[in-house]
Write a protein that holds these residues in place. Structure first.
Motif, PDB file in Angstrom:
ATOM      1  N   GLY A  72     -21.282   3.897  16.626  1.00 19.93           N
ATOM      2  CA  GLY A  72     -22.145   5.073  16.716  1.00 19.93           C
ATOM      3  C   GLY A  72     -23.145   5.197  15.589  1.00 19.93           C
ATOM      4  O   GLY A  72     -23.768   6.243  15.427  1.00 19.93           O
ATOM      5  N   SER A  73     -23.315   4.141  14.794  1.00 22.44           N
ATOM      6  CA  SER A  73     -24.281   4.194  13.689  1.00 22.44           C
ATOM      7  C   SER A  73     -25.702   4.302  14.231  1.00 22.44           C
ATOM      8  O   SER A  73     -26.021   3.779  15.287  1.00 22.44           O
ATOM      9  CB  SER A  73     -24.147   2.944  12.826  1.00 22.44           C
ATOM     10  N   ILE A  74     -26.550   5.004  13.476  1.00 21.89           N
ATOM     11  CA  ILE A  74     -27.945   5.207  13.870  1.00 21.89           C
ATOM     12  C   ILE A  74     -28.840   4.940  12.665  1.00 21.89           C
ATOM     13  O   ILE A  74     -28.560   5.418  11.561  1.00 21.89           O
ATOM     14  CB  ILE A  74     -28.186   6.650  14.356  1.00 21.89           C
ATOM     15  N   ILE A  75     -29.931   4.179  12.883  1.00 19.59           N
ATOM     16  CA  ILE A  75     -30.925   3.994  11.838  1.00 19.59           C
ATOM     17  C   ILE A  75     -32.287   4.440  12.348  1.00 19.59           C
ATOM     18  O   ILE A  75     -32.566   4.387  13.539  1.00 19.59           O
ATOM     19  CB  ILE A  75     -31.010   2.536  11.330  1.00 19.59           C
ATOM     20  N   LEU A  76     -33.117   4.878  11.430  1.00 17.05           N
ATOM     21  CA  LEU A  76     -34.506   5.202  11.712  1.00 17.05           C
ATOM     22  C   LEU A  76     -35.327   4.051  11.153  1.00 17.05           C
ATOM     23  O   LEU A  76     -35.237   3.738   9.967  1.00 17.05           O
ATOM     24  CB  LEU A  76     -34.897   6.512  11.030  1.00 17.05           C
ATOM     25  N   SER A  77     -36.102   3.376  12.002  1.00 16.53           N
ATOM     26  CA  SER A  77     -36.929   2.242  11.569  1.00 16.53           C
ATOM     27  C   SER A  77     -38.374   2.688  11.447  1.00 16.53           C
ATOM     28  O   SER A  77     -38.911   3.354  12.326  1.00 16.53           O
ATOM     29  CB  SER A  77     -36.837   1.092  12.575  1.00 16.53           C
ATOM     30  N   ILE A  78     -39.004   2.297  10.348  1.00 18.34           N
ATOM     31  CA  ILE A  78     -40.392   2.645  10.081  1.00 18.34           C
ATOM     32  C   ILE A  78     -41.162   1.357   9.868  1.00 18.34           C
ATOM     33  O   ILE A  78     -40.818   0.558   8.984  1.00 18.34           O
ATOM     34  CB  ILE A  78     -40.510   3.545   8.837  1.00 18.34           C
ATOM     35  N   THR A  79     -42.205   1.146  10.660  1.00 14.31           N
ATOM     36  CA  THR A  79     -43.042  -0.043  10.494  1.00 14.31           C
ATOM     37  C   THR A  79     -44.026   0.205   9.346  1.00 14.31           C
ATOM     38  O   THR A  79     -44.701   1.225   9.318  1.00 14.31           O
ATOM     39  CB  THR A  79     -43.807  -0.360  11.778  1.00 14.31           C
TER      40      THR A  79
END
Length: 85
Positions: A72-79
């Motif tokens: 259930g891990s969540i990451i926010l990716s930013i280009t």
């Protein structure tokens, strides 16, 4: 390929490691490629921690690999768009 994204952990935990080559042996030709590589743990990161920012700002290839170690891990990716001009 150069790194283009940085990531913020929103939920969960990730393990970071480098893949390194094992020392050569006399029976090297008999060993498949997986057996020639070894994981070297760097750290575990959790909620709120940022990773990938240095490589993406420099535009260099990533130096480590990550693996989710909590369901259930969540990451926010930013280009990150870094121009050399």
């Amino acid at each position: 390929d150069p790194a283009e994204d940085m990531h913020i952990i929103r939920k969960g935990e990730f393990e970071f490691f480098k893949i390194i080559k094992k020392a050569k042996t006399s029976r090297e030709n008999c060993i498949n490629i997986k057996e020639k590589l070894k994981k070297s743990k760097i750290a575990n990161y959790g909620v709120g921690e940022i990773f990938g920012e240095e490589d993406s700002m420099k535009g260099t290839p990533r130096v480590s690999t990550s693996k989710c170690i909590q369901n259930g891990s969540i990451i926010l990716s930013i280009t990150v768009n870094v121009s050399n001009s």
